[in-house]
Design a protein around this motif. Structure first.
Motif, PDB file in Angstrom:
ATOM      1  N   ASN A 234     -12.913 -19.981  42.222  1.00  0.00           N
ATOM      2  CA  ASN A 234     -12.610 -18.899  43.174  1.00  0.00           C
ATOM      3  C   ASN A 234     -11.165 -18.953  43.686  1.00  0.00           C
ATOM      4  N   ASP A 235     -10.342 -19.800  43.045  1.00  0.00           N
ATOM      5  CA  ASP A 235      -8.936 -19.882  43.476  1.00  0.00           C
ATOM      6  C   ASP A 235      -8.162 -18.687  42.945  1.00  0.00           C
ATOM      7  N   GLU A 236      -6.843 -18.682  43.207  1.00  0.00           N
ATOM      8  CA  GLU A 236      -5.987 -17.609  42.687  1.00  0.00           C
ATOM      9  C   GLU A 236      -6.118 -17.522  41.166  1.00  0.00           C
ATOM     10  N   PRO A 237      -6.297 -16.333  40.601  1.00  0.00           N
ATOM     11  CA  PRO A 237      -6.355 -16.236  39.138  1.00  0.00           C
ATOM     12  C   PRO A 237      -4.992 -16.496  38.516  1.00  0.00           C
ATOM     13  N   THR A 238      -5.009 -17.097  37.330  1.00  0.00           N
ATOM     14  CA  THR A 238      -3.761 -17.307  36.580  1.00  0.00           C
ATOM     15  C   THR A 238      -4.041 -16.989  35.110  1.00  0.00           C
ATOM     16  N   THR A 239      -2.962 -16.964  34.330  1.00  0.00           N
ATOM     17  CA  THR A 239      -3.101 -16.709  32.896  1.00  0.00           C
ATOM     18  C   THR A 239      -4.002 -17.757  32.230  1.00  0.00           C
ATOM     19  N   GLU A 240      -3.972 -18.983  32.770  1.00  0.00           N
ATOM     20  CA  GLU A 240      -4.790 -20.066  32.207  1.00  0.00           C
ATOM     21  C   GLU A 240      -6.265 -19.686  32.144  1.00  0.00           C
ATOM     22  N   ASP A 241      -6.699 -18.777  33.005  1.00  0.00           N
ATOM     23  CA  ASP A 241      -8.117 -18.410  33.052  1.00  0.00           C
ATOM     24  C   ASP A 241      -8.611 -17.732  31.783  1.00  0.00           C
ATOM     25  N   VAL A 242      -7.671 -17.253  30.951  1.00  0.00           N
ATOM     26  CA  VAL A 242      -8.112 -16.656  29.680  1.00  0.00           C
ATOM     27  C   VAL A 242      -7.705 -17.503  28.475  1.00  0.00           C
ATOM     28  N   LEU A 243      -7.025 -18.621  28.728  1.00  0.00           N
ATOM     29  CA  LEU A 243      -6.642 -19.469  27.591  1.00  0.00           C
ATOM     30  C   LEU A 243      -7.777 -20.446  27.296  1.00  0.00           C
TER      31      LEU A 243
ATOM     32  N   GLU B 273       2.843  -9.440  29.794  1.00  0.00           N
ATOM     33  CA  GLU B 273       2.265 -10.408  30.729  1.00  0.00           C
ATOM     34  C   GLU B 273       0.822 -10.027  31.051  1.00  0.00           C
ATOM     35  N   ALA B 274       0.033 -11.014  31.450  1.00  0.00           N
ATOM     36  CA  ALA B 274      -1.330 -10.721  31.898  1.00  0.00           C
ATOM     37  C   ALA B 274      -1.266  -9.979  33.240  1.00  0.00           C
ATOM     38  N   THR B 275      -2.256  -9.141  33.509  1.00  0.00           N
ATOM     39  CA  THR B 275      -2.353  -8.491  34.824  1.00  0.00           C
ATOM     40  C   THR B 275      -3.246  -9.360  35.706  1.00  0.00           C
ATOM     41  N   LEU B 276      -2.698  -9.811  36.839  1.00  0.00           N
ATOM     42  CA  LEU B 276      -3.512 -10.574  37.792  1.00  0.00           C
ATOM     43  C   LEU B 276      -3.901  -9.604  38.895  1.00  0.00           C
ATOM     44  N   VAL B 277      -5.175  -9.347  38.995  1.00  0.00           N
ATOM     45  CA  VAL B 277      -5.654  -8.269  39.864  1.00  0.00           C
ATOM     46  C   VAL B 277      -5.467  -8.647  41.343  1.00  0.00           C
ATOM     47  N   GLU B 278      -5.040  -7.657  42.149  1.00  0.00           N
ATOM     48  CA  GLU B 278      -4.810  -7.930  43.581  1.00  0.00           C
ATOM     49  C   GLU B 278      -6.122  -8.349  44.275  1.00  0.00           C
ATOM     50  N   SER B 279      -5.988  -9.173  45.301  1.00  0.00           N
ATOM     51  CA  SER B 279      -7.162  -9.851  45.866  1.00  0.00           C
ATOM     52  C   SER B 279      -8.261  -8.890  46.328  1.00  0.00           C
ATOM     53  N   SER B 280      -7.887  -7.723  46.875  1.00  0.00           N
ATOM     54  CA  SER B 280      -8.926  -6.820  47.401  1.00  0.00           C
ATOM     55  C   SER B 280      -9.802  -6.218  46.298  1.00  0.00           C
ATOM     56  N   LYS B 281      -9.327  -6.279  45.056  1.00  0.00           N
ATOM     57  CA  LYS B 281     -10.094  -5.654  43.961  1.00  0.00           C
ATOM     58  C   LYS B 281     -10.639  -6.672  42.961  1.00  0.00           C
ATOM     59  N   ARG B 282     -10.560  -7.943  43.333  1.00  0.00           N
ATOM     60  CA  ARG B 282     -10.946  -8.963  42.358  1.00  0.00           C
ATOM     61  C   ARG B 282     -12.443  -9.109  42.159  1.00  0.00           C
ATOM     62  N   GLY B 283     -12.803  -9.569  40.932  1.00  0.00           N
ATOM     63  CA  GLY B 283     -14.200  -9.876  40.647  1.00  0.00           C
ATOM     64  C   GLY B 283     -14.283 -11.057  39.708  1.00  0.00           C
ATOM     65  N   LYS B 284     -15.467 -11.316  39.194  1.00  0.00           N
ATOM     66  CA  LYS B 284     -15.668 -12.589  38.493  1.00  0.00           C
ATOM     67  C   LYS B 284     -15.359 -12.577  37.001  1.00  0.00           C
ATOM     68  N   TYR B 285     -14.901 -11.460  36.471  1.00  0.00           N
ATOM     69  CA  TYR B 285     -14.653 -11.398  35.019  1.00  0.00           C
ATOM     70  C   TYR B 285     -13.171 -11.318  34.654  1.00  0.00           C
TER      71      TYR B 285
END
Ligand code: AFP
Length: 337
Positions: A146-155, A103-115
């Motif tokens: 800037n919404d919740e990251p999902t796997t779709e963000d890399v598809l 599965e993709a790793t969705l980074v926890e909100s406190s450590k998130r960035g734009k990449y």
């Protein structure tokens, strides 16, 4: 040349200096990419050191776990761990896709960035035990919201990547990088622990005299691939036959292709109709580098970077390398249609 003076040069172009120079061309940039890249570089140095020490550290051997691809070796586990930790702690990522994780790793909100980073932490692992070159491959996307990251963000298609590269753990440790403005190669100076720009603005020769493919699969190839390889071996136009070179470690085979020219093929075959190599973290980053160096990358149907993956571990056939060599295989597929 004054070698003694050369050994103490103070103007060496380290990878960090290089990326900072690039970033200074964009006044709005806040240094996020430099921080992300320095964490990728840290991962590469760590894996390089582990690969060099593998025998000594008794790291060679199975880890006693299985992964989604096949058996997972200790160095794969370690490398994956190193990169995931480095990327999460950079504070600059939101989604990670690793060859080692189902599965993709969705980074926890406190450590998130734009990449978003897609990577194969240790590609060519079946070569570990015999000391052949292996490598890390990575591609970088930006988050488009800037919404919740999902796997779709890399598809997304490969042409949307903002950077791609690989690090080869071979006779020297080399990091080859493109941020979309050409390709540059950096060699690790072990005495400094720094990657130094040694191969500026790499351009692949327009045509090469090497083809690189696993010919053991030949009985299952389709018509155009069979015809192409036949042409490489028995050219009818008076040109010399091409040489065959195949390591079986994509980073090593692509690195040689980039520097010497020629073509690397991992086609579809009857047993694997989608080929073997993974779109997100093998096909896309290598295709990005090839195009940036003046070459081409083709799937048998279209430009590789125009593929839109539907799954994170999707596979695709791939033909990449010198512009004119890829033109030839494109023509054979076009004629086949
Ligand atoms: P491993 O990581 O299992 O060694 O696979 C390496 C790889 O994905 C890629 O690096 C090679 O180009 C390709 O597989 C080689 O595949 P074949 O062994 O089927 O030729």
């Amino acid at each position: 040349m004054d070698h003694e003076a050369d050994a103490y040069r103070t103007d060496l172009m380290t990878i960090t200096r290089f990326v900072l120079n690039e970033q200074s061309k964009y006044p709005e940039s806040r240094g996020d990419f430099t921080i992300l890249l320095s964490n990728i570089v840290l991962g590469c140095k760590f894996v390089c050191s582990a690969v060099n020490k593998a025998g000594l550290a008794k790291l060679i051997g199975l880890a006693g776990e299985t992964n989604i691809q096949a058996e997972q070796k200790k160095l794969d586990v370690l490398s994956n761990d190193v990169f995931v930790k480095a990327l999460v702690s950079s504070g600059r990522t939101s989604v990670l896709v690793s060859e080692e994780d189902e599965e993709a790793t969705l980074v926890e909100s406190s450590k998130r960035g734009k990449y978003c980073v897609v990577f194969d932490p240790l590609d060519g692992s079946s070569n570990i035990d015999c000391g052949v070159s292996i490598g890390t491959i990575f591609g970088i996307y930006t988050m488009s919201h800037n919404d919740e990251p999902t796997t779709e963000d890399v598809l997304k298609p490969g042409h949307e990547m903002v950077a791609a590269g690989y690090c080869m753990y071979g006779s020297s440790c080399m990091l080859v990088l493109s941020t979309g403005t050409g390709v540059n190669g950096f060699t690790l100076d072990p005495s400094l622990g720094e990657f130094i720009l040694t191969h500026p603005d790499i351009k692949i020769p327009k045509k090469g005299n090497i083809y690189s493919v696993n010919e053991g699969n030949a009985q299952n190839w389709d018509g155009p691939t069979t015809k192409y390889v036949e042409k490489c071996k028995f050219p009818k136009d008076g040109s010399p036959a091409k040489s065959l070179r195949y390591v079986g470690s994509m980073v090593a085979d692509v690195h040689r292709t980039l520097l010497y020219g020629g073509i690397f093929l991992y086609p579809a075959d009857k047993k694997s109709p989608n080929g073997k190599l993974r779109v997100l973290y093998e096909v896309f980053p290598m295709s990005f580098l090839m195009e940036q160096a003046g070459g081409q990358a083709f799937t048998g149907k279209k430009r590789a970077l125009d593929l839109v993956p539907e799954k994170i571990h999707e596979r695709s056939p791939i033909f990449l390398g010198s512009y004119e060599d890829v033109e030839e295989i494109k023509a054979l597929y076009a004629a086949d249609e």
